[in-house]
Design a protein around this motif. Structure first.
Motif: not given
Length: 325
Positions: A36-38, A62-74, A115-118, A320-323
């Motif tokens: 959602h934001a970088v 090296l930095e971003g924030a977003g939503e988990v959409t899929a999980l790998g094994e383990g 946005d704040q997270g990123a 600064t955030v990149l969308d």
């Protein structure tokens, strides 16, 4: 179609390309993120220019924030739909979707936006290790922070003030001086109008400061040393004007048994437990209102080259955030 910024050769901002890239299913220990934001950081320009070499072709960021959409094994600590953020790599944050090692992600509290997270993870955790670990700022300390109106600078000024320190900050303009003062900086020094080392001695009554936090590098290093009191610590954590040249270690003895360190976020957050503890302390100080995270510039991710030009020209302040949308 998923897109990302990549570069095939080092150089100026013009080498950054907006490319279609595939995102495979997450491998064991990984998750897929819809970002959602970088975050934009000066270290990104070091990778792009070749100052910090990476294998080419390469993603960047090296930095971003977003939503988990899929999980790998383990993967057991995260769930699909979790809000997460990260800083420090692996490189490749300038992307709409990407796979990430689950152990490099931290959950975002509901009170903190994407946005704040990123905008705060890399810069905020850098401020955490600088102020709380590299040199642990104490109430009553008077400290010097270079680039006080920059991304790390605005966070560090607020945090240091909350810890009871008196903050001296260098800036490049009257506008940046006003911004730094509004974020906890007690004394601002315009480095292009006055000699900051002389002003620091004047402000401290000739005593000097116990610590200098310097992200500028080559142009400020020697004068920063002269700002230190005996047994003071020089913390050089960036190279905005180029890397510090080799120098005679005997100078540290002559100038008062000084310390010099070149820390990195990776060095402090390499272990999962340390990463989580640092992020939690950052989240706490932001949630308390003692440190405010403000996104001061926003660019479309596809316009990353323009963002890099403005960053290197010192046209940006704070975070600064990149969308990616």
């Amino acid at each position: 179609m998923n897109h990302a910024i990549r570069f095939h050769e080092t150089g100026g901002p013009e080498v950054l390309r907006w490319e279609a890239v595939d995102v495979p299913p997450p491998a064991a220990g990984e998750v897929t993120l819809r970002q959602h934001a970088v975050g934009l950081n000066f270290i990104d320009t070091y990778h792009r220019s070749g100052l910090y070499p990476v294998p080419l072709p390469s993603g960047i960021g090296l930095e971003g924030a977003g939503e988990v959409t899929a999980l790998g094994e383990g993967v057991t600590e995260l769930r699909v739909g979790d809000r997460v953020a990260y800083a420090g790599g692996p490189i490749g944050a300038y992307a709409q979707r990407r796979n990430m090692p689950a152990d490099r992600l931290v959950k975002l509290p509901e009170a903190i936006s994407y946005d704040q997270g990123a905008a705060m993870m890399l810069q905020g955790m850098t401020a955490q290790y600088l102020l709380r670990q590299t040199y642990r700022v104490q109430p009553g300390d008077t400290i010097l922070i270079h680039a006080a109106a920059g991304g790390v600078g605005l966070i560090a000024c607020q945090w240091a003030k909350a810890l009871g320190a008196t903050v001296i900050g260098t800036v490049g303009s009257d506008e940046k001086a006003a911004l730094a003062k509004a974020h906890g900086c007690d004394h601002t020094i315009l480095y292009n109008r006055e000699k900051f080392a002389d002003r620091v001695r004047e402000i401290t009554g000739g005593k000097g400061v116990p610590v200098v936090y310097d992200s500028i590098g080559k142009d400020t290093f020697m004068d920063s040393l002269s700002c230190l009191r005996p047994r003071g610590m020089m913390v050089t954590y960036g190279n905005a004007t180029g890397p510090v040249a080799p120098f005679d270690l005997g100078l540290l003895a002559k100038m008062g048994s000084l310390f010099v360190t070149r820390p990195t976020l990776f060095g402090y957050a390499a272990e999962r437990a340390d990463l989580v503890a640092m992020a939690n302390e950052l989240f706490d100080v932001v949630s308390s209102g003692k440190v405010k995270i403000e996104v001061r510039q926003r660019y479309a991710l596809a316009d990353a080259a323009e963002a890099h030009r403005d960053l290197e020209a010192r046209k940006t302040t704070g975070s600064t955030v990149l969308d990616p949308a």
